[in-house]
Design a protein around this motif. Structure first.
Motif, PDB file in Angstrom:
ATOM      1  N   PHE A   1       7.931 -16.453  10.733  1.00 32.87           N
ATOM      2  CA  PHE A   1       8.661 -15.201  10.552  1.00 32.87           C
ATOM      3  C   PHE A   1       7.798 -14.003  10.945  1.00 32.87           C
ATOM      4  O   PHE A   1       6.580 -14.050  10.844  1.00 32.87           O
ATOM      5  CB  PHE A   1       9.080 -15.034   9.081  1.00 32.87           C
ATOM      6  CG  PHE A   1       9.789 -16.223   8.498  1.00 32.87           C
ATOM      7  CD1 PHE A   1       9.071 -17.230   7.866  1.00 32.87           C
ATOM      8  CD2 PHE A   1      11.161 -16.327   8.569  1.00 32.87           C
ATOM      9  CE1 PHE A   1       9.720 -18.329   7.320  1.00 32.87           C
ATOM     10  CE2 PHE A   1      11.822 -17.426   8.018  1.00 32.87           C
ATOM     11  CZ  PHE A   1      11.091 -18.427   7.402  1.00 32.87           C
TER      12      PHE A   1
ATOM     13  N   TYR B   1       7.442  -9.836  10.026  1.00 34.57           N
ATOM     14  CA  TYR B   1       7.820  -8.782   9.091  1.00 34.57           C
ATOM     15  C   TYR B   1       7.228  -7.446   9.539  1.00 34.57           C
ATOM     16  O   TYR B   1       6.211  -7.385  10.248  1.00 34.57           O
ATOM     17  CB  TYR B   1       7.268  -9.071   7.681  1.00 34.57           C
ATOM     18  CG  TYR B   1       7.943 -10.194   6.948  1.00 34.57           C
ATOM     19  CD1 TYR B   1       7.552 -11.513   7.150  1.00 34.57           C
ATOM     20  CD2 TYR B   1       8.954  -9.930   6.026  1.00 34.57           C
ATOM     21  CE1 TYR B   1       8.171 -12.544   6.453  1.00 34.57           C
ATOM     22  CE2 TYR B   1       9.567 -10.956   5.326  1.00 34.57           C
ATOM     23  CZ  TYR B   1       9.166 -12.256   5.546  1.00 34.57           C
ATOM     24  OH  TYR B   1       9.772 -13.277   4.852  1.00 34.57           O
TER      25      TYR B   1
ATOM     26  N   GLN C   1       5.961  -3.788   7.643  1.00 36.63           N
ATOM     27  CA  GLN C   1       5.664  -3.119   6.370  1.00 36.63           C
ATOM     28  C   GLN C   1       5.270  -1.684   6.696  1.00 36.63           C
ATOM     29  O   GLN C   1       4.162  -1.413   7.170  1.00 36.63           O
ATOM     30  CB  GLN C   1       4.540  -3.831   5.616  1.00 36.63           C
ATOM     31  CG  GLN C   1       4.291  -3.269   4.248  1.00 36.63           C
ATOM     32  CD  GLN C   1       3.244  -4.069   3.481  1.00 36.63           C
ATOM     33  OE1 GLN C   1       2.368  -4.700   4.064  1.00 36.63           O
ATOM     34  NE2 GLN C   1       3.322  -4.045   2.151  1.00 36.63           N
TER      35      GLN C   1
ATOM     36  N   GLN D   1       5.363   0.950   1.763  1.00 40.09           N
ATOM     37  CA  GLN D   1       6.636   0.261   1.529  1.00 40.09           C
ATOM     38  C   GLN D   1       6.432  -1.246   1.395  1.00 40.09           C
ATOM     39  O   GLN D   1       5.331  -1.762   1.582  1.00 40.09           O
ATOM     40  CB  GLN D   1       7.592   0.532   2.695  1.00 40.09           C
ATOM     41  CG  GLN D   1       7.891   1.990   2.938  1.00 40.09           C
ATOM     42  CD  GLN D   1       8.681   2.598   1.804  1.00 40.09           C
ATOM     43  OE1 GLN D   1       9.600   2.007   1.266  1.00 40.09           O
ATOM     44  NE2 GLN D   1       8.299   3.814   1.417  1.00 40.09           N
ATOM     45  N   SER D   2       7.505  -1.920   1.088  1.00 39.95           N
ATOM     46  CA  SER D   2       7.473  -3.376   0.987  1.00 39.95           C
ATOM     47  C   SER D   2       7.712  -3.999   2.373  1.00 39.95           C
ATOM     48  O   SER D   2       7.737  -3.302   3.376  1.00 39.95           O
ATOM     49  CB  SER D   2       8.528  -3.838  -0.007  1.00 39.95           C
ATOM     50  OG  SER D   2       8.392  -5.216  -0.231  1.00 39.95           O
ATOM     51  N   LEU D   3       7.887  -5.291   2.407  1.00 36.46           N
ATOM     52  CA  LEU D   3       8.051  -6.015   3.663  1.00 36.46           C
ATOM     53  C   LEU D   3       9.528  -6.146   4.018  1.00 36.46           C
ATOM     54  O   LEU D   3      10.353  -6.477   3.156  1.00 36.46           O
ATOM     55  CB  LEU D   3       7.450  -7.412   3.554  1.00 36.46           C
ATOM     56  CG  LEU D   3       5.933  -7.525   3.689  1.00 36.46           C
ATOM     57  CD1 LEU D   3       5.240  -7.012   2.445  1.00 36.46           C
ATOM     58  CD2 LEU D   3       5.529  -8.958   3.978  1.00 36.46           C
TER      59      LEU D   3
ATOM     60  N   LEU E   1      11.988  -8.170   6.797  1.00 36.54           N
ATOM     61  CA  LEU E   1      12.007  -9.245   7.777  1.00 36.54           C
ATOM     62  C   LEU E   1      12.597  -8.739   9.089  1.00 36.54           C
ATOM     63  O   LEU E   1      13.699  -8.166   9.093  1.00 36.54           O
ATOM     64  CB  LEU E   1      12.826 -10.416   7.246  1.00 36.54           C
ATOM     65  CG  LEU E   1      12.946 -11.644   8.151  1.00 36.54           C
ATOM     66  CD1 LEU E   1      11.572 -12.276   8.390  1.00 36.54           C
ATOM     67  CD2 LEU E   1      13.903 -12.673   7.547  1.00 36.54           C
TER      68      LEU E   1
ATOM     69  N   LEU F   1       3.431  -8.221  10.281  1.00 32.86           N
ATOM     70  CA  LEU F   1       2.856  -9.441   9.705  1.00 32.86           C
ATOM     71  C   LEU F   1       3.630 -10.657  10.161  1.00 32.86           C
ATOM     72  O   LEU F   1       4.863 -10.627  10.195  1.00 32.86           O
ATOM     73  CB  LEU F   1       2.909  -9.388   8.180  1.00 32.86           C
ATOM     74  CG  LEU F   1       2.117  -8.268   7.506  1.00 32.86           C
ATOM     75  CD1 LEU F   1       2.971  -7.550   6.491  1.00 32.86           C
ATOM     76  CD2 LEU F   1       0.900  -8.851   6.827  1.00 32.86           C
TER      77      LEU F   1
ATOM     78  N   PHE G   1       0.828 -15.649   4.812  1.00 35.85           N
ATOM     79  CA  PHE G   1       0.905 -14.481   5.676  1.00 35.85           C
ATOM     80  C   PHE G   1      -0.388 -14.284   6.448  1.00 35.85           C
ATOM     81  O   PHE G   1      -1.483 -14.570   5.946  1.00 35.85           O
ATOM     82  CB  PHE G   1       1.188 -13.225   4.851  1.00 35.85           C
ATOM     83  CG  PHE G   1       2.602 -13.139   4.353  1.00 35.85           C
ATOM     84  CD1 PHE G   1       2.995 -13.839   3.222  1.00 35.85           C
ATOM     85  CD2 PHE G   1       3.551 -12.379   5.020  1.00 35.85           C
ATOM     86  CE1 PHE G   1       4.302 -13.792   2.755  1.00 35.85           C
ATOM     87  CE2 PHE G   1       4.860 -12.318   4.563  1.00 35.85           C
ATOM     88  CZ  PHE G   1       5.227 -13.027   3.439  1.00 35.85           C
ATOM     89  N   GLY G   2      -0.237 -13.770   7.673  1.00 39.28           N
ATOM     90  CA  GLY G   2      -1.402 -13.296   8.396  1.00 39.28           C
ATOM     91  C   GLY G   2      -1.905 -12.011   7.769  1.00 39.28           C
ATOM     92  O   GLY G   2      -1.257 -11.434   6.884  1.00 39.28           O
ATOM     93  N   SER G   3      -3.046 -11.554   8.227  1.00 40.86           N
ATOM     94  CA  SER G   3      -3.648 -10.351   7.651  1.00 40.86           C
ATOM     95  C   SER G   3      -3.023  -9.076   8.194  1.00 40.86           C
ATOM     96  O   SER G   3      -3.346  -7.983   7.728  1.00 40.86           O
ATOM     97  CB  SER G   3      -5.158 -10.347   7.876  1.00 40.86           C
ATOM     98  OG  SER G   3      -5.428 -10.466   9.254  1.00 40.86           O
TER      99      SER G   3
ATOM    100  N   ARG H   1      -2.130  -3.455  12.104  1.00 42.96           N
ATOM    101  CA  ARG H   1      -1.826  -2.046  11.763  1.00 42.96           C
ATOM    102  C   ARG H   1      -1.663  -1.272  13.060  1.00 42.96           C
ATOM    103  O   ARG H   1      -2.629  -1.075  13.799  1.00 42.96           O
ATOM    104  CB  ARG H   1      -2.939  -1.454  10.904  1.00 42.96           C
ATOM    105  CG  ARG H   1      -2.661  -0.027  10.455  1.00 42.96           C
ATOM    106  CD  ARG H   1      -3.788   0.485   9.579  1.00 42.96           C
ATOM    107  NE  ARG H   1      -3.858  -0.248   8.321  1.00 42.96           N
ATOM    108  CZ  ARG H   1      -3.206   0.073   7.211  1.00 42.96           C
ATOM    109  NH1 ARG H   1      -2.409   1.119   7.205  1.00 42.96           N
ATOM    110  NH2 ARG H   1      -3.362  -0.637   6.130  1.00 42.96           N
TER     111      ARG H   1
END
Lengths: 114, 113
Positions: B33, B35, B37, B41-43, B45, B92, B104-106, B109
Motif C-alpha cells: 500500500f 499512504y 501523511q 495529520q494522520s495517514l 491511503l 509511506l 511501514f517504511g520510514s 518527506r
C-alpha cells in the motif's frame, strides 16, 4: 466511509502520570491496531486486537477492544518521556469493505515531560 | 515481520516536476500500500499496489497524478507527478504480513517549492 474518531488529539502530561487514548467508530472492524510513530519514522505496530472484549498488555500499555468491535482504548500507566510520540489507531475491514485496507484515526500526539 | 527500505528519505522538488519513490521489501508480500501523511495529520491511503495489474486507487487519488508500478512481489514505486506545493507531505509504503500485521517504511518527506 469508515471513520475512526480518536481522542484526545493532543496530550501533555508529567512523567509518572497515567493516560488513556480512545478510538471510536460507528463501524465494526475485523481488527483494530495501535501504532506509535516518532518524527522521521514510519508508524510501528504496537498491538493488534481481533476479538470483541479482548484485552492485551504490553508492559505499561494496556489495549482493549470493545465488545462490539467498534471502539478501542490504549491506557499507559506511569508514563515516561520515552513514551512521547504520535499514537495512531487503525481499523481493518468491515462488512462490505476490504478486509485489508486500514482506516486510520487522526492520531494522539503525546508529550511526556520529565 | 518484513523489513522495508524506502527511498529517498527526503527531497525538495520544484513545482511541475515529478518524483519517484521506491519501496523494497526483504520478502515476497501480496499486499502493498501507499499512504500520504500531511504535516500534523494522520495517514490517508492513496492506493493498493497490485502485482501484475493496475493499482487500485482510493477516492480523491488518480493514476495520472500518482502512477504506481508493482513489477514483482518485493518492489513498488509511487510517482508524484506535476507537483505543486500542496503535494508537500510524507509518503509511506506499507505491506501486510501474517496475522493482520502491517509494516511501514520510514517514509519519504517531500517538499515542493
Amino acid at each position: 466511509t469508515q471513520l475512526l474518531e480518536q481522542s484526545p488529539q493532543f496530550l501533555s502530561i508529567q512523567e509518572g502520570e497515567n493516560l488513556t487514548v480512545y478510538c471510536n467508530s460507528s463501524s465494526v472492524f475485523s481488527s483494530l491496531q495501535w501504532y506509535r510513530q516518532e518524527p522521521g519514522e514510519g508508524p510501528v505496530l504496537l498491538v493488534t486486537v481481533v476479538t470483541g472484549g479482548e484485552v492485551k498488555k504490553l508492559k505499561r500499555l494496556t489495549f482493549q477492544f470493545g465488545d462490539a468491535r467498534k471502539d478501542s482504548s490504549l491506557h499507559i500507566t506511569a508514563a515516561q518521556p520515552g513514551d512521547t510520540g504520535l499514537y495512531l489507531c487503525a481499523g481493518a475491514g468491515n462488512s462490505g469493505g476490504s478486509n485489508y485496507k486500514l482506516t486510520f484515526g487522526k492520531g494522539t500526539l503525546l508529550t511526556v515531560n520529565p | 515481520s518484513a523489513v522495508i527500505s524506502q527511498k529517498p528519505s527526503r527531497d525538495i522538488c520544484q513545482r511541475g516536476t515529478s518524483l519517484t519513490i521506491q519501496c523494497q521489501v526483504d520478502s515476497q508480500v501480496t499486499m502493498m500500500f501507499w499512504y500520504r501523511q500531511q504535516p500534523g495529520q494522520s495517514l490517508t491511503l492513496i492506493a493498493t499496489a497490485n502485482q501484475g495489474s493496475e493499482a487500485t486507487y482510493e477516492s480523491g487519488f488518480v493514476i495520472d497524478k500518482f502512477p504506481i508500478s508493482r513489477p514483482n512481489l518485493t518492489f513498488s514505486t509511487l510517482t508524484v507527478s506535476n507537483m505543486s506545493p500542496e503535494d508537500s507531505s510524507i509518503y509511506l509504503c506499507s505491506v501486510r504480513g501474517a496475522g493482520e500485521s502491517y509494516t511501514f517504511g520510514s517514509g519519504t518527506r517531500l517538499t515542493v517549492v
